[in-house]
Design a protein around this motif. Structure first.
Motif, mmCIF file in Angstrom:
data_model
loop_
_atom_site.group_PDB
_atom_site.id
_atom_site.type_symbol
_atom_site.label_atom_id
_atom_site.label_comp_id
_atom_site.label_asym_id
_atom_site.label_seq_id
_atom_site.Cartn_x
_atom_site.Cartn_y
_atom_site.Cartn_z
ATOM 1 N N ARG A 43 0.583 -1.016 0.309
ATOM 2 C CA ARG A 43 -0.392 0.158 0.360
ATOM 3 C C ARG A 43 1.117 1.172 0.250
ATOM 4 N NH1 ARG A 43 -3.884 -1.322 5.231
ATOM 5 N NH2 ARG A 43 -1.746 -1.045 5.893
ATOM 6 N N TRP A 49 -3.906 -4.844 0.525
ATOM 7 C CA TRP A 49 -3.981 -3.785 -0.198
ATOM 8 C C TRP A 49 -4.380 -3.034 -0.254
ATOM 9 C CZ3 TRP A 49 -1.881 -5.424 -4.809
ATOM 10 C CH2 TRP A 49 -0.613 -6.984 -5.088
ATOM 11 N N ARG A 100 -9.429 0.569 -2.018
ATOM 12 C CA ARG A 100 -10.401 0.505 -3.400
ATOM 13 C C ARG A 100 -9.477 1.126 -4.084
ATOM 14 N NH1 ARG A 100 -10.820 4.739 0.329
ATOM 15 N NH2 ARG A 100 -12.702 4.366 0.194
ATOM 16 N N GLU A 101 -9.807 0.257 -5.365
ATOM 17 C CA GLU A 101 -9.132 0.602 -6.434
ATOM 18 C C GLU A 101 -9.301 1.693 -7.211
ATOM 19 O OE1 GLU A 101 -9.539 -0.746 -11.199
ATOM 20 O OE2 GLU A 101 -11.400 -0.431 -9.573
ATOM 21 N N PRO A 102 -7.854 2.766 -7.418
ATOM 22 C CA PRO A 102 -7.314 3.880 -7.356
ATOM 23 C C PRO A 102 -7.879 4.447 -8.728
ATOM 24 C CG PRO A 102 -4.902 2.978 -7.497
ATOM 25 C CD PRO A 102 -6.789 1.984 -6.927
ATOM 26 N N CYS A 104 -6.834 4.200 -12.764
ATOM 27 C CA CYS A 104 -5.353 3.920 -12.753
ATOM 28 C C CYS A 104 -5.750 2.734 -13.008
ATOM 29 C CB CYS A 104 -4.569 4.232 -11.834
ATOM 30 S SG CYS A 104 -3.222 3.143 -11.299
ATOM 31 N N ARG A 105 -4.403 2.069 -13.884
ATOM 32 C CA ARG A 105 -5.478 -0.178 -12.805
ATOM 33 C C ARG A 105 -4.068 -0.811 -12.392
ATOM 34 N NH1 ARG A 105 -7.853 -1.124 -18.955
ATOM 35 N NH2 ARG A 105 -7.100 -3.854 -17.577
ATOM 36 N N ILE A 106 -4.834 -1.624 -12.170
ATOM 37 C CA ILE A 106 -3.038 -2.272 -11.277
ATOM 38 C C ILE A 106 -3.244 -3.347 -11.658
ATOM 39 C CG2 ILE A 106 -2.693 -2.879 -8.388
ATOM 40 C CD1 ILE A 106 -2.995 0.001 -8.915
ATOM 41 N N TRP A 112 -10.356 -6.149 -7.835
ATOM 42 C CA TRP A 112 -10.195 -5.360 -8.856
ATOM 43 C C TRP A 112 -8.356 -5.320 -9.354
ATOM 44 C CZ3 TRP A 112 -6.565 -2.212 -6.624
ATOM 45 C CH2 TRP A 112 -6.488 -1.925 -4.802
ATOM 46 N N VAL A 113 -8.124 -6.098 -9.288
ATOM 47 C CA VAL A 113 -6.371 -5.796 -9.080
ATOM 48 C C VAL A 113 -6.258 -7.172 -10.279
ATOM 49 C CG1 VAL A 113 -3.999 -6.987 -8.495
ATOM 50 C CG2 VAL A 113 -5.980 -5.293 -6.904
ATOM 51 N N GLU A 114 -5.242 -7.350 -11.312
ATOM 52 C CA GLU A 114 -5.831 -7.924 -12.172
ATOM 53 C C GLU A 114 -4.196 -8.827 -12.160
ATOM 54 O OE1 GLU A 114 -5.502 -5.978 -16.374
ATOM 55 O OE2 GLU A 114 -6.280 -4.441 -15.169
ATOM 56 N N THR A 115 -4.366 -10.135 -12.221
ATOM 57 C CA THR A 115 -3.420 -10.814 -11.575
ATOM 58 C C THR A 115 -2.681 -11.542 -12.269
ATOM 59 O OG1 THR A 115 -4.764 -10.636 -9.717
ATOM 60 C CG2 THR A 115 -3.068 -12.270 -9.737
#
Length: 413
Positions: free
Chosen positions: A350, A376, A379-381, A384-386, A401-404
């Motif tokens: 974080r 983490w 919430r999703e920023p 912006c993509r994470i 919401w985090v692409e893994t």
């Protein structure tokens, strides 16, 4: 006494310089021999359509499973070696070399010669280990001081740029060869669905052959296992996630007066702005806590920087933040070996994500390299993509919401 019969006249000699006709009997006898000796390849071998060609140096294949054959090469090559070449050309198509070549960086894709040599190295070490008598001049890893048993993607970067070999066609490197047929007419074409079915049929035949006789070469065994039980290549998955995020971030268009619209000259005294598609800014947050291995970090960083260069994101648009429970180093990088890794304590990604988002040049994409043992953000920023590259099999799942992408740790690491 009856006169003795006159001898039959000798056939007229061929004209000097006349190219030989294709000896189809010899060519097809070689294919029969290849299919008989290695029955698990029969479906693939007999799926190839023969096209006589005086342009191809030896034999080659296009992506539609058409096999182009030089009559002169057939005439001068023994049947046993022709059988080996049949297997070699079928291997290009079975291993989907043209499809895999399309995933290489653009600069490598354009160098068909080096890609073809790398593919030949991938195939030929397996065929030689299987006792196939390939013709002289074959490409194999030992000629370049490289280890055997690798995939061609690994060989490409290590081959000298000037390497050359007979062109195996678009069924290998993916680019049309001058001697290939174009247009819808001509011999039968095999499409992608049928080609994939052939690969699976061949892999199943290999598995059955191994169970019955236990004599399947190691290279084919690994290939069959991959076809029947495919594993996702984390490098391709990570590259795809970064490319997709970059395309998303670059899809936002804006107006700029720095480059006036082409319609401006038609409107006297009026300057119109033009649309621009900005390159995204990328922050890479690297987990440098004590549980992270340098080898896995370096591999993942190399994949990320390679993809970013390919999509045009480099230089001052990429920032790397080394972070454990605090941010220890912030650097602009153009290659993985410039990354300064600090830290080695606890883990809190974080902090790194917040530091990236608080920068004056706020990123559009944040890529996090971590073992996942971290809290983490709640919430999703916004905007912006994470993307998280989770290193190691025990990495816990991040928020949805985090692409893994999961990066395996090599055995023994």
């Amino acid at each position: 006494m009856a006169p003795s019969p006159l001898p039959a006249p000798a056939p007229p000699p061929g004209r000097p310089g006349t190219p030989p006709a294709l000896d189809r009997t010899k060519l097809l006898a070689a294919r029969y021999r290849a299919a008989t000796d290695r029955p698990y390849l029969a479906s693939a071998l007999y799926a190839l359509t023969v096209v006589e060609s005086r342009g191809v140096p030896t034999m080659g294949v296009d992506r539609h499973w058409r096999c182009y054959v030089s009559p002169a090469f057939v005439e001068e090559t023994p049947v046993a070696e022709l059988a080996a070449v049949w297997v070699h050309e079928a291997a290009h198509l079975l291993r989907d070399h043209h499809g895999r070549a399309e995933l290489l960086p653009a600069a490598d894709q354009r160098d068909r010669h080096r890609v073809n040599v790398a593919q030949d190295c991938e195939i030929n070490d397996d065929l030689l280990a299987d006792g196939l008598p390939l013709p002289a001049g074959r490409m194999e890893p030992r000629l370049f001081g490289l280890p055997e048993g690798r995939l061609f993607e690994e060989y490409v970067a290590e081959l000298p740029p000037e390497v050359r070999a007979p062109d195996c066609g678009s069924g290998a490197h993916g680019l049309p060869a001058p001697w290939e047929l174009t247009g819808p007419d001509g011999p039968a074409r095999i499409g992608q669905a049928e080609a994939q079915a052939l690969r699976r049929t061949t892999a199943e035949a290999m598995r059955a052959h191994q169970r019955a006789r236990g004599t399947l070469p190691g290279g084919w065994q690994r290939w069959a296992e991959q076809v029947l039980e495919p594993a996702v290549d984390w490098r391709q998955a990570l590259a795809g996630a970064v490319r997709e995020a970059a395309a998303w971030a670059g899809g936002a268009v804006d107006y700029t007066y720095r480059r006036p619209s082409r319609r401006t000259p038609a409107l006297r005294g009026v300057v119109l702005p033009s649309l621009r598609r900005p390159l995204p800014r990328v922050a890479v947050v690297v987990d440098t806590s004590g549980s992270m291995g340098d080898g896995e970090l370096a591999a993942a960083m190399a994949e990320i920087t390679g993809v970013l260069r390919e999509v045009g994101v480099r230089g001052n648009r990429v920032t790397v933040l080394a972070c454990d429970a605090d941010v220890h180093a912030v650097s602009r990088v153009t290659s993985a070996d410039q990354v300064v890794l600090g830290g080695g304590g606890g883990t809190d990604m974080r902090v790194g994500i917040d530091a990236a988002m608080a920068r004056r040049d706020r990123p559009d994409i944040v890529v996090v390299l971590t073992d996942g043992l971290t809290p983490w953000p709640d919430r999703e920023p916004a905007a912006c993509r994470i993307v998280a590259a989770l290193i190691g099999p025990s990495a816990p799942e991040p928020p949805g919401w985090v692409e893994t992408v999961r990066v395996p740790v090599p055995d023994g690491a």
